[in-house]
Design an enzyme around this catalytic site. Structure first.
Site: not given
Lengths: 275, 444
Positions: B51, B100
Site C-alpha cells: 500500500c 535501493h
C-alpha cells in the site's frame, strides 16, 4: 596439582563474567554462548579438582576457608548453569558469574595445601552437612542476583524512562518467579543442612545445639527465610518487597558463612583465616 | 550485458490516489510479469506492490532503455499516460538499484522506520516471480542477498527493536511486567479508539480474556461481543476490578474514576498480584499516585507517547548503523555482479585467441612440412607462450578492480577492441560458459 586446578577456575569464572557482561552491553549472542562455555569449563575443572583433592586427602575437602570458598564458587556457577538451562535467562549470568568469580578469587590468594584434619571433622556427616548448606547458599545467591535485577527493572518501569536496562532485563514476573523458586529450593536445603549439622553436633560435641555463633547466625538466617517464605505464601509478599528481602537474606547468609568465621570465634572455627 | 533497473513510486514520491492506481492486486501479478518479460530487452523481473509502494525490478540488456521500458510497461498495464506517470516515478540503475532494494527490504525506506512487514512483502514479490518463472540467476541472487542484508540489519542493529506506536508500547510494557500474557485478563473501561486498538493487540499477544465496561451498558455488551469477552455494569466496576491484570481506560469522566485508595484496596485483595493501568483518557481516569503502590504500574497517554518518542529516536540513531551495513553489502554484491560480466568476457577473449593460434600453428606446421614431434612441440610452445604473455596484462586488468575504468567499462572496451560477441544473452548463457570454460581462466 589439585590446588592449581582449583585456583585456575578463577580465571574461567572471570572470563565467563566478562563475556556475560559483554553480552548484556552489546547483546551479541556470542558473548552469552562463550560465557556459558567458560563457566562450564570452570565448573568441570572445579569438580575434577575436588575429586582429586578428595582422593589425595582421604576426606571431603570442604573443611577450611580456602576449600569452602572454592566450593561456594563452584556451587554458585553450577546452580546458575542449571537455572540457565531451565529458564534460558542469559542476562542472569552477568549478575551471577561475577559472584562466582569474587568468591573464587578470594580463595585464589590463600594457601591451598591440604592441612591436618581436625579429629571432630572426620565423619560421614561432613559431606552431607556442608554440601547441603553450600548448595542452599548458592541457590540463595541466585535469588540475590534475581532480586537485584528485579529492583533495577522495577525502577525502569516505575519511572517510565525505558532505557537500555528495560530492554535487556527479563520481565518482572520471571524475576519474581526465580526469586520464589530459589526460595522453595534453598530453604529446604538450609533446613536439612542445619538438622544434619545438629545431629552431627550431638555425636561430635555431645550436644544438639550449643549456641555457637555459627549456629546462632544460621538460625537467624533460617528464621529470616522462613518469614519470607511464609509471607510469600500467605500474605502475598512479592515483587519489590520479596526482592529486597532476598537481597538482605543473602547478606545474612554471607555473614553466617564469612562474618562468623572471620569475626566471631566459636566451635566452628575450622574455617577461619588462621585455621 | 545485464543491468539491474528498479522503477517505482512510494509514499514520498506519489500521493495515495496514484499509488492505488498503480497497485498490482495479487491475482494480476502473474499476468503483469508475463507482460513485462515479453518486452525485448527485459530478461528477468520482480513486481513489488504494497500500500505504500509499487516497484518493478528488472534485468535489462541496455541500462538507459530499461527504465523507459518499465515506465512504458507500467503506463500500459494500468492505462495511464506515460508522461503523466513520469512525475511520480523514481528509477535506479546498477549500484543505486542494489542499494535501493537493500534499503527497502531492511525497512530503512519505510514510512515507519524499521516496520517489520516490508520484508515479508518483498519475499512475497520474490515468491510470485519465482512461481511465474520471471526470475533468473541474477535477480535470484540479488533478492536472496537483500533478504540476508535485512536479517543482518535486524540482528545487528536495533532499528526494529522497540515499539513505535502507543498500542504496541502498551503490549511491550505488559510483557515486561507480566512475562507471559496467556493467563492474563484485560479490562476495558469506556470506549476509546486507542484503547480498543490496544485491547486488540493484547488479544493478539494471547491474553486469556477481556472484560468490558461502559456507562452505557449496551455499548459494553456490543464491544464485549466483538472481542469475545464479557460485559459488566459500570457501577460494578470496583467489584470486578480484582479480576483484571491489565486495565485500559478512556472514559469521558471529568475526574478520576479510580482513586489511589481504590487501587490500594484492590491490590490487597489480589494479594499483590501486579496490575498495569493504561490510562488513555484526557482528563485522566486513574489517579497517577497509584503508580507509587508496589506492584501497580500506571501509564497515562503522555507516558506512552514519551516511550515511543524515545524509541523513535533510538531507531533513527540505529538507522545510521544499518546504512553502513547496506553500504558494505552493496559493495560485496556489486563485486559478484561484475564477476558475472568479466568472467565470460575473459573466457571469450581467450577462446578467440586460441582459435587464431591453433589456425596459425597448423598453417606454420604445414609450410614447414615438419613431421618430427620435436619441431611440432617447439612451434606449439612458441605460439602458446606468445599467446599467454600477450593475454596476461588484459586478463589481469579485467580481473582486478583498480584501474581508472570500472570493470563494466573495461569489459565494454575489450569487447569493442577485440570484436567479441556478447555472451550475456537473456537466456543466461553467460553462466553456462563460465562453468564450461572454467579451466582456461585458471591457466590464463
Amino acid at each position: 596439582m589439585h590446588v592449581s586446578l582449583l585456583k585456575i577456575t578463577t580465571f574461567f569464572y572471570l572470563i565467563g563474567a566478562v563475556l556475560y557482561l559483554y553480552y548484556v552491553v552489546t547483546l551479541h549472542e556470542k558473548g552469552a554462548r562463550l560465557g556459558r562455555m567458560f563457566l562450564l569449563i570452570g565448573v568441570i575443572l572445579h569438580a575434577i579438582g575436588f575429586v582429586w583433592r578428595y582422593v589425595t586427602a582421604g576426606y571431603t575437602p570442604i573443611t577450611n576457608l580456602f576449600e569452602s570458598l572454592q566450593f561456594f564458587a563452584f556451587a554458585i556457577a553450577g546452580v546458575f548453569l542449571v537455572v540457565e538451562l531451565r529458564y534460558g535467562l542469559r542476562v542472569l549470568g552477568a549478575f551471577v558469574a561475577p559472584l562466582a568469580f569474587v568468591f573464587s578469587v578470594f580463595a585464589a590468594f590463600m594457601e591451598g595445601e591440604i592441612g591436618q584434619l581436625a579429629p571432630a571433622l572426620n565423619s560421614y556427616w561432613l559431606p552431607v552437612h556442608v554440601i547441603l548448606l553450600f548448595i542452599g547458599d548458592a541457590v540463595f545467591a541466585v535469588a540475590f542476583a534475581a532480586g537485584i535485577m528485579y529492583l533495577l527493572q522495577e525502577k525502569e518501569v516505575k519511572r517510565k524512562r525505558l532505557g537500555a536496562l528495560f530492554k535487556r532485563l527479563p520481565s518482572l514476573d520471571v524475576l519474581d518467579d526465580i526469586n520464589y523458586k530459589c526460595l522453595t529450593v534453598g530453604f529446604p536445603l538450609l533446613t536439612l543442612g542445619i538438622i544434619t549439622g545438629s545431629i552431627w553436633a550431638e555425636y561430635a560435641w555431645g550436644s544438639y545445639w550449643s549456641w555457637d555463633p555459627k549456629e546462632t547466625w544460621s538460625l537467624i538466617t533460617w528464621l529470616f527465610y522462613a518469614a519470607l517464605l511464609h509471607g510469600r505464601l500467605t500474605v502475598g509478599w512479592r515483587g519489590r518487597k520479596a526482592a529486597i528481602l532476598a537481597i538482605v537474606g543473602f547478606c545474612a547468609v554471607l555473614f553466617t558463612f564469612l562474618g562468623v568465621n572471620l569475626l566471631l570465634p566459636g566451635l566452628h572455627t575450622y574455617s577461619s583465616l588462621s585455621g | 550485458m545485464a543491468h539491474i533497473v528498479i522503477v517505482g513510486l512510494n509514499h514520498r514520491s506519489a500521493p495515495v490516489e496514484i499509488r492505488e492506481k498503480l497497485a498490482f492486486p495479487a491475482d494480476t501479478i502473474g499476468c503483469a510479469l508475463r507482460g513485462l518479460l515479453e518486452r525485448q530487452q527485459i530478461s528477468e523481473g520482480v513486481i513489488l506492490s504494497t500500500c505504500n509502494r509499487v516497484e518493478v525490478c528488472a534485468l535489462a540488456t541496455v541500462a538507459y532503455q530499461g527504465a523507459a521500458i518499465i515506465q512504458d510497461f507500467l503506463a500500459g498495464f494500468h492505462g495511464i499516460p506515460s508522461g503523466e506517470l513520469g512525475r511520480y516515478l523514481y528509477h535506479y540503475e546498477g549500484e543505486e538499484a542494489v542499494r535501493h532494494l537493500f534499503r527497502v527490504s531492511s525497512s530503512l525506506d519505510s514510512m515507519v522506520l524499521g516496520e517489520p512487514q516490508i520484508l515479508g512483502q518483498v519475499k512475497d514479490a520474490y515468491g510470485y516471480a519465482a512461481e511465474f518463472r520471471a526470475i533468473g540467476p541474477i535477480l535470484d541472487k540479488f533478492f536472496n542477498k537483500a533478504f540476508s542484508v535485512a536479517k543482518r540489519v535486524r540482528t545487528e542493529t536495533k532499528v526494529a527493536s522497540s515499539a513505535v506506536s502507543v498500542s504496541y508500547a502498551a503490549v511491550e510494557l505488559a510483557r515486561k511486567i507480566f512475562g507471559d500474557l496467556k493467563d492474563k485478563t484485560v479490562m476495558l473501561i469506556g470506549a476509546g479508539e486507542m484503547c480498543e486498538l490496544a485491547a486488540r493487540h493484547l488479544l493478539n499477544a494471547g491474553v486469556k480474556g477481556i472484560v468490558v465496561t461502559n456507562r452505557t451498558f449496551e455499548r459494553a455488551v456490543k464491544l464485549a461481543d466483538e472481542f469475545g469477552g464479557t460485559a459488566v455494569r459500570f457501577d460494578e466496576l470496583l467489584g470486578h476490578l480484582k479480576r483484571a491484570d491489565i486495565i485500559l481506560s478512556s472514559t469521558g469522566a471529568p475526574h478520576f474514576i479510580l482513586k489511589r485508595s481504590d487501587v490500594d484496596e484492590v491490590i490487597r485483595i489480589r494479594k499483590n498480584r501486579p496490575m498495569f493501568f493504561i490510562d488513555m483518557a484526557v482528563p485522566r481516569d486513574i489517579d497517577p499516585d497509584a503508580n507509587q503502590i508496589d506492584n501497580v504500574y500506571v501509564y497515562d497517554i503522555d507516558d506512552l507517547n514519551n516511550v515511543i518518542e524515545t524509541n523513535l529516536e533510538e531507531r533513527q540513531r540505529e538507522a545510521a548503523l544499518a546504512e553502513e551495513i547496506v553500504v558494505a553489502e552493496v559493495k560485496g554484491f556489486l563485486r559478484w555482479l561484475e564477476l558475472q560480466q568479466t568472467t565470460p568476457t575473459i573466457v571469450t577473449l581467450r577462446r578467440k585467441f586460441e582459435e587464431v593460434k591453433d589456425a596459425e600453428v597448423a598453417k606454420a606446421l604445414a609450410a614447414l612440412g615438419a613431421e618430427d614431434p620435436k619441431t611440432r612441440k617447439v612451434v606449439e610452445a612458441l605460439a602458446s607462450s606468445i599467446l599467454n604473455k600477450v593475454l596476461h596484462a588484459p586478463v589481469t586488468a579485467l580481473k582486478k578492480d583498480s584501474g581508472q575504468l570500472s570493470p563494466m567499462e573495461l569489459v565494454a572496451v575489450v569487447r569493442e577492441l577485440f570484436d567479441l560477441p556478447d555472451p550475456a544473452g537473456p537466456d543466461g548463457s553467460a553462466n553456462g560458459a563460465t562453468k564450461e570454460e572454467g579451466g582456461n581462466i585458471a591457466k590464463g
